[in-house]
Design a protein around this motif. Sequence first.
Motif, short mmCIF file in Angstrom:
data_model
loop_
_atom_site.label_atom_id
_atom_site.label_comp_id
_atom_site.label_asym_id
_atom_site.label_seq_id
_atom_site.Cartn_x
_atom_site.Cartn_y
_atom_site.Cartn_z
N ASP A 139 0.81 -1.21 0.00
CA ASP A 139 0.00 0.00 0.00
C ASP A 139 0.84 1.26 0.00
O ASP A 139 2.03 1.23 0.15
N ALA A 140 0.14 2.35 -0.13
CA ALA A 140 0.79 3.66 -0.14
C ALA A 140 1.29 4.05 1.24
O ALA A 140 1.89 5.11 1.40
N ASP A 141 1.07 3.21 2.24
CA ASP A 141 1.49 3.54 3.61
C ASP A 141 2.98 3.30 3.84
O ASP A 141 3.49 3.59 4.92
N TYR A 142 3.68 2.77 2.87
CA TYR A 142 5.09 2.44 3.03
C TYR A 142 5.92 3.16 1.99
O TYR A 142 5.48 3.36 0.86
N HIS A 143 7.12 3.56 2.36
CA HIS A 143 8.06 4.16 1.41
C HIS A 143 9.47 3.84 1.86
O HIS A 143 9.70 3.43 3.00
N ILE A 144 10.41 4.02 0.96
CA ILE A 144 11.81 3.81 1.29
C ILE A 144 12.31 5.07 2.00
O ILE A 144 12.16 6.17 1.48
N ALA A 145 12.88 4.89 3.17
CA ALA A 145 13.33 6.02 3.99
C ALA A 145 14.81 5.87 4.30
O ALA A 145 15.33 4.76 4.33
N PRO A 146 15.49 6.99 4.54
CA PRO A 146 16.90 6.89 4.90
C PRO A 146 17.08 6.22 6.26
O PRO A 146 16.27 6.42 7.17
N ASP A 150 24.18 12.28 3.43
CA ASP A 150 23.33 13.42 3.08
C ASP A 150 22.77 13.26 1.67
O ASP A 150 21.61 13.58 1.42
N ARG A 151 23.59 12.73 0.76
CA ARG A 151 23.13 12.52 -0.63
C ARG A 151 21.94 11.55 -0.66
O ARG A 151 20.96 11.79 -1.34
N VAL A 152 22.04 10.45 0.07
CA VAL A 152 20.95 9.47 0.12
C VAL A 152 19.71 10.11 0.75
O VAL A 152 18.60 9.95 0.27
N ARG A 153 19.90 10.87 1.81
CA ARG A 153 18.77 11.54 2.45
C ARG A 153 18.06 12.48 1.48
O ARG A 153 16.83 12.51 1.43
N ARG A 154 18.83 13.25 0.70
CA ARG A 154 18.21 14.16 -0.30
C ARG A 154 17.44 13.37 -1.35
O ARG A 154 16.31 13.71 -1.70
N ARG A 155 18.06 12.31 -1.88
CA ARG A 155 17.39 11.51 -2.91
C ARG A 155 16.11 10.89 -2.41
O ARG A 155 15.08 10.91 -3.08
N LEU A 156 16.14 10.36 -1.19
CA LEU A 156 14.96 9.70 -0.66
C LEU A 156 13.89 10.69 -0.22
O LEU A 156 12.71 10.37 -0.25
N SER A 157 14.29 11.89 0.16
CA SER A 157 13.27 12.89 0.53
C SER A 157 12.48 13.31 -0.71
O SER A 157 11.28 13.55 -0.64
N ARG A 158 13.13 13.36 -1.87
CA ARG A 158 12.42 13.69 -3.13
C ARG A 158 11.42 12.59 -3.49
O ARG A 158 10.33 12.86 -3.92
N SER A 159 11.83 11.32 -3.29
CA SER A 159 10.92 10.23 -3.65
C SER A 159 9.74 10.15 -2.70
O SER A 159 8.65 9.75 -3.06
N ALA A 160 9.94 10.56 -1.45
CA ALA A 160 8.85 10.54 -0.48
C ALA A 160 7.82 11.63 -0.78
O ALA A 160 6.63 11.48 -0.50
N GLU A 161 8.28 12.73 -1.39
CA GLU A 161 7.37 13.84 -1.73
C GLU A 161 6.56 13.54 -2.97
O GLU A 161 5.50 14.13 -3.16
N ALA A 162 7.03 12.65 -3.80
CA ALA A 162 6.33 12.36 -5.08
C ALA A 162 5.05 11.62 -4.88
O ALA A 162 4.70 11.05 -3.93
#
Length: 162
Positions: free
Chosen positions: A137-144, A150-162
């Motif tokens: 479901d939409a209740d799960y996402h990949i998180a840092p 910091d690079r991984v955190r930035r990349r994953l924060s963009r995917s969480a916003e989408a």
Amino acid sequence: MLRKPLAEMPCPIARTVARVADHWSVLILREAFYGVTRFDEFQQNLDIAPNMLTRRLNSLVEEGMLVRRQYCDRPPRSEYLLTERGRDFRPVLLAMLAWGNKHLAREGESVQLANLSTGERVEPVLVDAASGRPITDADYHIAPGPAATDRVRRRLSRSAEA
């Protein structure tokens, strides 16, 4: 441009690919889950060249997926057994089985997962161990994670916003 080896990247998917994502290694692990332990059995079942099989078995032993155990002194013969790390790869293979059956088995399923006691077909799904809910479901996402750069955190924060 020189690229960092996959095995050294902070991504667990990249590290996994570096260790077991060539087709022979995955198929050797499949055979090991089917109960194959001996060189000649792997070779016969996979129709793989002996030198290639030797390299892949050695690699899987080095990666801690298999352990080599001698079972005969004359001539020296070894068998290859799944380690705990190797056995932990089973859900990955089951996910590949389910995906392949769903998307690539035009002629029907040639291999399926079945309940040992009932014989009924089973559809493997990934679930949250804490809640038992399927992770679809939409209740799960990949998180840092705690070790994320910091690079991984930035990349994953963009995917969480989408």
